[in-house]
Enzyme design. Structure first.
Site, PDB file in Angstrom:
ATOM      1  N   LYS A  92       0.799  -1.232   0.000  1.00  0.00           N
ATOM      2  CA  LYS A  92       0.000   0.000   0.000  1.00  0.00           C
ATOM      3  C   LYS A  92       0.834   1.285   0.000  1.00  0.00           C
ATOM      4  O   LYS A  92       0.384   2.322  -0.468  1.00  0.00           O
ATOM      5  CB  LYS A  92      -0.969  -0.007   1.169  1.00  0.00           C
ATOM      6  CG  LYS A  92      -2.078  -1.041   0.961  1.00  0.00           C
ATOM      7  CD  LYS A  92      -3.268  -0.768   1.823  1.00  0.00           C
ATOM      8  CE  LYS A  92      -4.440  -1.649   1.433  1.00  0.00           C
ATOM      9  NZ  LYS A  92      -4.229  -3.056   1.858  1.00  0.00           N
ATOM     10  N   GLU A 114      -9.609   6.624   3.730  1.00  0.00           N
ATOM     11  CA  GLU A 114     -10.416   5.637   4.434  1.00  0.00           C
ATOM     12  C   GLU A 114      -9.502   4.489   4.816  1.00  0.00           C
ATOM     13  O   GLU A 114      -8.466   4.294   4.183  1.00  0.00           O
ATOM     14  CB  GLU A 114     -11.525   5.121   3.513  1.00  0.00           C
ATOM     15  CG  GLU A 114     -11.120   3.960   2.587  1.00  0.00           C
ATOM     16  CD  GLU A 114     -10.075   4.314   1.520  1.00  0.00           C
ATOM     17  OE1 GLU A 114      -9.909   5.517   1.236  1.00  0.00           O
ATOM     18  OE2 GLU A 114      -9.431   3.386   0.989  1.00  0.00           O
ATOM     19  N   SER A 381       1.763  -9.835  -0.808  1.00  0.00           N
ATOM     20  CA  SER A 381       1.410  -8.413  -0.743  1.00  0.00           C
ATOM     21  C   SER A 381       1.756  -7.747   0.581  1.00  0.00           C
ATOM     22  O   SER A 381       1.941  -6.535   0.635  1.00  0.00           O
ATOM     23  CB  SER A 381      -0.075  -8.236  -1.043  1.00  0.00           C
ATOM     24  OG  SER A 381      -0.859  -9.063  -0.206  1.00  0.00           O
TER      25      SER A 381
HETATM   26  C1  LIG Z   1      -5.104  -4.046   1.697  1.00  0.00           C
HETATM   27  C2  LIG Z   1      -4.382  -5.303   1.418  1.00  0.00           C
HETATM   28  C3  LIG Z   1      -4.791  -6.182   0.389  1.00  0.00           C
HETATM   29  C4  LIG Z   1      -6.028  -5.979  -0.423  1.00  0.00           C
HETATM   30  O1  LIG Z   1      -6.053  -4.855  -1.214  1.00  0.00           O
HETATM   31  P1  LIG Z   1      -5.843  -4.899  -2.811  1.00  0.00           P
HETATM   32  O2  LIG Z   1      -6.177  -3.527  -3.216  1.00  0.00           O
HETATM   33  O3  LIG Z   1      -6.789  -5.921  -3.361  1.00  0.00           O
HETATM   34  O4  LIG Z   1      -4.440  -5.270  -3.042  1.00  0.00           O
HETATM   35  C5  LIG Z   1      -4.002  -7.296   0.130  1.00  0.00           C
HETATM   36  N1  LIG Z   1      -2.904  -7.571   0.870  1.00  0.00           N
HETATM   37  C6  LIG Z   1      -2.500  -6.759   1.876  1.00  0.00           C
HETATM   38  C7  LIG Z   1      -1.275  -7.133   2.644  1.00  0.00           C
HETATM   39  C8  LIG Z   1      -3.219  -5.607   2.187  1.00  0.00           C
HETATM   40  O5  LIG Z   1      -2.803  -4.824   3.192  1.00  0.00           O
END
Ligand SMILES: *Cc1c(COP(=O)(O)O)cnc(C)c1O
Length: 404
Positions: A92, A114, A381
């Protein structure tokens, strides 16, 4: 640019996306689209962004060969793209940094955002602290209780966290409040939306800010293996980490792209957030896309073990590639996710976010099904530090009991 890539000027990816907001916000969205259009062509902006991504966020992130996990599965070779190593713990920060820079360029000193689980709020608070911008984060009161530590992190970094008491007191209501604030304070305020969702230009812009994930991964896998992966797997909430890693492979037909949604407790009403496994076309929070809704069009309740995937709608660009058959979508259930979470921790010494564990759970299935000469790339992610307490609760015993 690839032939799929650009929405029309009103932000449509085929029949999906668009702009569905009150008239008062049209000017702000237009102003943002124009500012972004010039910024993305400005070498100085891009160079500054690259600098901060490197120095502040920690890019490039590693491409990691998960040797023991591969051995455990007995099939395809597994690589992980390590977005979990980024500052603030997830992908993010790529988007939060870039939008904060854009806001500064637009002369806006006040930022709103948000947040659901708090990860986007924390990334935004960090970017605002770094650039000296005022920061207000809207968060459902229920989420504030569940994610108290992230509330404290945001406040430490100087953000004001405002509790939203409406409705379910979670992400959807927090977005509504942020939009309300934006309408009222639009002149000096920029809204940093946290995923590839909402009205144009957000889905396109947020995607572009995460494309660096796929661009790096492409270079890295070519350097390591001298070829592209056979399959790339990412979890899909709003869709930003997934579109970020997928985008630069859309034109490679031999690379299978798979998005993994939250299967929760199974595909029954109110028990999951798998929009492609039960959703229908509709409009929510500025965007036309697949939504989980009841026969009257009311938004369904959703459930997932991971707060970051727990949303009733999916980013419009994913809906478009789903329709075109370019991206496959599947889901992982809470139980499968908890399994994958523990497996990666034990075999590789990497604690993944519960969101990322959805991609892992499916990646493990695929690795078992494919022969050893195939390559699978999984987007990790984020890291799971934020989730360990919750997982300890789910497992019904102290996480360290085996060693006591
Ligand atoms: C917020 C988040 C997501 C989901 O958000 P996307 O916009 O679909 O990527 C996925 N993995 C992590 C670690 C997150 O913090």
């Amino acid at each position: 640019m690839n032939r799929f890539s650009q929405p029309d000027t009103a932000g449509h990816f085929g029949q999906f996306g668009g702009i569905y907001v009150a008239e008062t916000l049209m000017t702000a969205l237009k102003e943002l689209a124009d500012a972004y259009e010039t910024a993305r062509r400005d070498p100085a902006f891009l160079a500054e962004l690259r600098h901060h991504l490197k120095e502040f966020a920690g890019r490039p992130t590693a491409l990691y060969h998960a040797g023991r996990l591969t051995e455990h599965c007995g099939g395809a070779k597994i690589y992980l793209k390590r977005e979990d190593l980024l500052h603030t713990g997830a992908h993010k920060i790529n988007n939060a940094l870039a939008q904060a820079l854009l806001a500064r360029r637009m002369g806006k000193r006040r930022i709103i955002a948000e947040t659901g689980a708090g990860q986007h709020g924390v990334a935004t608070a960090a970017a605002c602290a770094k650039f000296g911008l005022e920061c207000v984060v809207y968060m459902g009161a229920h989420d504030m209780q569940r994610q108290a530590l992230n509330v404290f992190r945001m406040r430490l970094m100087g953000a004001e966290v405002r509790a939203v008491e409406a409705g379910q007191k979670t992400l959807k209501e927090a977005i509504n409040e942020a939009m309300r604030d934006w309408v009222t304070n639009v002149r000096a305020t920029h809204y940093i939306l946290g995923t590839a969702y909402g009205s144009h230009p957000y889905p396109m812009m947020v995607r572009d800010f995460h494309r660096v994930i796929g661009q790096e991964a492409r270079e890295q896998i070519l350097a390591r293996e001298n070829r592209l992966p056979d399959e790339i797997i990412a979890c899909v909430g709003g869709g930003s980490n997934a579109i970020g890693i997928f985008f630069d492979f859309l034109e490679d037909p031999d690379v299978r792209l798979t998005g993994v949604e939250a299967g929760g407790r199974g595909i029954k009403r109110g028990e999951h957030a798998a929009r492609f496994a039960g959703g229908k076309l509709g409009v929510l929070q500025g965007c036309k896309t697949y939504l989980l809704q009841d026969p009257d069009g009311q938004i369904e309740l959703t459930h997932s073990v991971s707060a970051g995937l727990d949303y009733a709608a999916v980013g419009p660009e994913h809906a478009f590639y789903h329709e075109r058959g370019r991206i496959d979508f599947t889901y992982a259930t809470d139980d499968e996710v908890l399994e994958a979470f523990q497996l990666l921790s034990r075999l590789e010494g990497i604690i993944p976010a519960l969101e990322s564990s959805h991609a892992l759970a499916h990646g493990i299935k695929r690795a078992k099904a494919l022969p050893k000469d195939k390559l699978i790339l999984i987007n990790l992610s984020g890291r799971g530090d934020k989730d360990v307490q919750q997982v300890e609760g789910f497992l019904g015993k102290p996480a360290c009991s085996t060693f006591a």
